[in-house]
Design a protein around this motif. Structure first.
Motif, mmCIF file in Angstrom:
data_model
loop_
_atom_site.group_PDB
_atom_site.id
_atom_site.type_symbol
_atom_site.label_atom_id
_atom_site.label_comp_id
_atom_site.label_asym_id
_atom_site.label_seq_id
_atom_site.Cartn_x
_atom_site.Cartn_y
_atom_site.Cartn_z
ATOM 1 N N ALA A 2 0.827 -1.196 0.000
ATOM 2 C CA ALA A 2 0.000 0.000 0.000
ATOM 3 C C ALA A 2 0.865 1.252 0.000
ATOM 4 N N LEU A 27 -4.109 -0.244 -2.303
ATOM 5 C CA LEU A 27 -5.306 -0.286 -1.470
ATOM 6 C C LEU A 27 -6.416 0.458 -2.183
ATOM 7 N N THR A 28 -7.655 0.022 -1.932
ATOM 8 C CA THR A 28 -8.815 0.621 -2.584
ATOM 9 C C THR A 28 -9.435 1.629 -1.636
ATOM 10 N N TYR A 32 -11.999 2.545 2.673
ATOM 11 C CA TYR A 32 -11.361 3.185 3.818
ATOM 12 C C TYR A 32 -11.941 4.571 4.100
ATOM 13 N N TYR A 99 -9.576 2.178 8.521
ATOM 14 C CA TYR A 99 -10.889 1.576 8.292
ATOM 15 C C TYR A 99 -12.053 2.388 8.832
ATOM 16 N N TYR A 110 -2.203 3.958 7.377
ATOM 17 C CA TYR A 110 -1.479 4.288 6.149
ATOM 18 C C TYR A 110 -1.246 5.798 6.073
#
Length: 121
Positions: A2, A27-28, A32, A99, A110
């Protein structure tokens, strides 16, 4: 792996505008909550704005009404539109993802590498 990569920082006069972008890979972002933080010289990193998966936005008092956080899921990119900039907005700006909005605000999983924003008086 990511990765979040910011762009769009620079030098602007007080009262001006900038739009920061943060492109995600590995990452999508639609899965998130996303956010922006900033760190001025000699100060701790501080929360700026967060956006939930469902579109609910949260802002720090210092930027509410001047900054707008958004995302484009098709481009897997988040944005921070900064208007009516002030010299005290000068900082390195970081994008972030986790999340949930509370996880973003407390300390996201991230992080991007940061982009410098300088506002001259």
């Amino acid at each position: 792996q990511a990765q979040l990569v910011e762009s769009g920082g620079g030098l602007v006069q007080a009262g001006g505008s900038l739009r920061l972008s943060c492109a995600a890979s590995g990452l999508t972002l639609s899965s998130y909550a996303v956010g922006w933080f900033r760190q001025a010289p000699g100060k701790e990193r501080e929360f700026v704005a967060a956006l939930s998966r469902f579109g609910g936005a949260t802002y720090a008092d210092s930027v509410r009404g001047r900054f707008t956080i958004s995302r484009d899921n098709a481009k897997n990119t988040m944005y921070l539109q900064m208007d009516r900039l002030k010299p005290e907005d000068t900082a390195v700006y970081y994008c972030a993802a986790d999340y949930g909005v509370q996880a973003v605000i407390r300390g996201p999983q991230y992080w991007g590498q940061g982009t410098q924003v300088t506002v001259s008086s």
